[in-house]
Design a protein around this motif. Sequence first.
Motif, PDB file in Angstrom:
ATOM      1  N   MET A   1      39.432  -4.353  44.929  1.00  0.00           N
ATOM      2  CA  MET A   1      40.920  -4.871  43.438  1.00  0.00           C
ATOM      3  C   MET A   1      41.123  -5.434  42.732  1.00  0.00           C
ATOM      4  SD  MET A   1      42.492  -1.809  42.708  1.00  0.00           S
ATOM      5  CE  MET A   1      43.652  -1.010  42.914  1.00  0.00           C
ATOM      6  N   PRO A   2      40.596  -5.707  41.397  1.00  0.00           N
ATOM      7  CA  PRO A   2      41.130  -6.566  40.608  1.00  0.00           C
ATOM      8  C   PRO A   2      42.214  -6.841  40.149  1.00  0.00           C
ATOM      9  CG  PRO A   2      39.808  -4.990  39.350  1.00  0.00           C
ATOM     10  CD  PRO A   2      39.734  -4.745  40.491  1.00  0.00           C
ATOM     11  N   ILE A   3      43.434  -6.280  40.365  1.00  0.00           N
ATOM     12  CA  ILE A   3      44.680  -5.958  40.690  1.00  0.00           C
ATOM     13  C   ILE A   3      45.439  -6.731  41.325  1.00  0.00           C
ATOM     14  CG2 ILE A   3      46.589  -5.036  39.032  1.00  0.00           C
ATOM     15  CD1 ILE A   3      44.489  -3.232  37.257  1.00  0.00           C
ATOM     16  N   ALA A  25      45.405 -10.012  37.106  1.00  0.00           N
ATOM     17  CA  ALA A  25      44.054  -9.212  37.615  1.00  0.00           C
ATOM     18  C   ALA A  25      42.904 -10.643  37.196  1.00  0.00           C
ATOM     19  CB  ALA A  25      43.822  -8.510  36.473  1.00  0.00           C
ATOM     20  N   LYS A  26      42.001 -10.241  38.644  1.00  0.00           N
ATOM     21  CA  LYS A  26      41.079 -10.858  38.594  1.00  0.00           C
ATOM     22  C   LYS A  26      39.990 -10.170  37.019  1.00  0.00           C
ATOM     23  CE  LYS A  26      41.027 -12.044  42.900  1.00  0.00           C
ATOM     24  NZ  LYS A  26      40.826 -11.440  44.529  1.00  0.00           N
ATOM     25  N   PRO A  27      38.884 -11.343  36.741  1.00  0.00           N
ATOM     26  CA  PRO A  27      37.701 -10.625  35.615  1.00  0.00           C
ATOM     27  C   PRO A  27      37.508  -8.914  35.533  1.00  0.00           C
ATOM     28  CG  PRO A  27      37.690 -12.745  36.794  1.00  0.00           C
ATOM     29  CD  PRO A  27      38.113 -11.735  37.287  1.00  0.00           C
ATOM     30  N   GLY A  28      37.323  -8.185  34.407  1.00  0.00           N
ATOM     31  CA  GLY A  28      36.859  -6.988  35.518  1.00  0.00           C
ATOM     32  C   GLY A  28      37.122  -6.087  33.662  1.00  0.00           C
ATOM     33  N   GLU A  29      36.912  -5.009  33.663  1.00  0.00           N
ATOM     34  CA  GLU A  29      37.041  -4.826  32.106  1.00  0.00           C
ATOM     35  C   GLU A  29      37.882  -4.221  31.641  1.00  0.00           C
ATOM     36  OE1 GLU A  29      34.762  -0.581  28.851  1.00  0.00           O
ATOM     37  OE2 GLU A  29      34.056  -1.633  31.399  1.00  0.00           O
ATOM     38  N   LEU A  30      38.824  -4.595  30.383  1.00  0.00           N
ATOM     39  CA  LEU A  30      40.326  -4.300  29.648  1.00  0.00           C
ATOM     40  C   LEU A  30      40.011  -2.500  29.744  1.00  0.00           C
ATOM     41  CD1 LEU A  30      41.098  -7.872  28.449  1.00  0.00           C
ATOM     42  CD2 LEU A  30      41.635  -6.319  30.400  1.00  0.00           C
ATOM     43  N   VAL A  31      41.422  -2.304  29.453  1.00  0.00           N
ATOM     44  CA  VAL A  31      41.551  -1.200  28.881  1.00  0.00           C
ATOM     45  C   VAL A  31      42.998  -1.211  28.103  1.00  0.00           C
ATOM     46  CG1 VAL A  31      41.620   1.771  29.381  1.00  0.00           C
ATOM     47  CG2 VAL A  31      39.829   0.333  30.883  1.00  0.00           C
ATOM     48  N   PHE A  32      42.395  -0.771  26.675  1.00  0.00           N
ATOM     49  CA  PHE A  32      43.761  -0.333  25.851  1.00  0.00           C
ATOM     50  C   PHE A  32      44.309   1.030  25.681  1.00  0.00           C
ATOM     51  CE2 PHE A  32      42.061  -4.832  25.774  1.00  0.00           C
ATOM     52  CZ  PHE A  32      43.717  -6.091  25.901  1.00  0.00           C
ATOM     53  N   CYS A  33      45.036   1.523  26.057  1.00  0.00           N
ATOM     54  CA  CYS A  33      45.111   3.037  25.929  1.00  0.00           C
ATOM     55  C   CYS A  33      46.539   2.780  24.788  1.00  0.00           C
ATOM     56  CB  CYS A  33      45.925   3.427  26.825  1.00  0.00           C
ATOM     57  SG  CYS A  33      44.448   3.928  28.003  1.00  0.00           S
ATOM     58  N   ASP A  74      45.378   1.381  37.835  1.00  0.00           N
ATOM     59  CA  ASP A  74      44.565   0.156  37.489  1.00  0.00           C
ATOM     60  C   ASP A  74      45.155  -0.607  36.282  1.00  0.00           C
ATOM     61  OD1 ASP A  74      41.793   0.111  38.407  1.00  0.00           O
ATOM     62  OD2 ASP A  74      41.020   2.057  36.973  1.00  0.00           O
ATOM     63  N   VAL A  75      45.844   0.165  35.545  1.00  0.00           N
ATOM     64  CA  VAL A  75      46.925  -0.037  34.515  1.00  0.00           C
ATOM     65  C   VAL A  75      47.842  -1.569  35.081  1.00  0.00           C
ATOM     66  CG1 VAL A  75      49.538   0.473  33.885  1.00  0.00           C
ATOM     67  CG2 VAL A  75      47.357   1.560  34.311  1.00  0.00           C
ATOM     68  N   THR A  76      47.855  -2.288  34.107  1.00  0.00           N
ATOM     69  CA  THR A  76      48.464  -3.522  34.601  1.00  0.00           C
ATOM     70  C   THR A  76      50.120  -4.013  34.290  1.00  0.00           C
ATOM     71  OG1 THR A  76      47.400  -4.344  32.500  1.00  0.00           O
ATOM     72  CG2 THR A  76      46.842  -5.179  35.030  1.00  0.00           C
ATOM     73  N   VAL A 130      43.264  -3.342  34.387  1.00  0.00           N
ATOM     74  CA  VAL A 130      41.554  -3.845  33.923  1.00  0.00           C
ATOM     75  C   VAL A 130      40.931  -2.392  35.265  1.00  0.00           C
ATOM     76  CG1 VAL A 130      40.814  -5.705  34.872  1.00  0.00           C
ATOM     77  CG2 VAL A 130      43.170  -5.718  33.484  1.00  0.00           C
ATOM     78  N   LYS A 131      40.063  -2.779  34.874  1.00  0.00           N
ATOM     79  CA  LYS A 131      38.860  -1.686  35.627  1.00  0.00           C
ATOM     80  C   LYS A 131      38.034  -2.633  35.903  1.00  0.00           C
ATOM     81  CE  LYS A 131      36.377   1.246  32.791  1.00  0.00           C
ATOM     82  NZ  LYS A 131      35.073   2.203  32.740  1.00  0.00           N
ATOM     83  N   ALA A 132      37.884  -2.475  37.552  1.00  0.00           N
ATOM     84  CA  ALA A 132      36.616  -3.487  38.116  1.00  0.00           C
ATOM     85  C   ALA A 132      35.119  -3.035  37.569  1.00  0.00           C
ATOM     86  CB  ALA A 132      36.259  -3.091  40.015  1.00  0.00           C
TER      87      ALA A 132
END
Length: 132
Positions: A1-3, A25-33, A74-76, A130-132
């Motif tokens: 888990m990157p978070i 959060a470790k490197p992963g794909e950022l998701v902005f909603c 995955d929400v930070t 942030v998703k892995a």
Amino acid sequence: MPITKINPDTLPDAGALGYTQTVTAKPGELVFCSGQVAIDRDGTPVPSDLAEQAKVAANNVKLALAAAGATPEDVTIVRLYIVDMTPEKMEAVGSALPALFKGTAPCATAIGVQSLADPEYLVEIEVMAVKA
């Protein structure tokens, strides 16, 4: 888990209030909603009280995350925009969050606003993940 969610002993117990003090959060794909409000699929406002609007907006957050292959876990950070915020209104909105964020909640900020994009909207929920 990157978070990793952290509630340090040196700050108040945020977990009891439904949020986390710090998230890494470790490197992963950022998701902005974008901010989600209480509307149905056709964009029609769902007329209801604040607590019900918060539940609908929270469900719309889940749907937005799913479209990007992310989940509430995955929400930070979550930002709550509440019209004419009071402690009672914050409590009504906060009651919708445990169903969205099972387990440890992300960082959170609640912001009182004069109004939102439509006068029928009482709350808007915005997240970043942030998703892995």
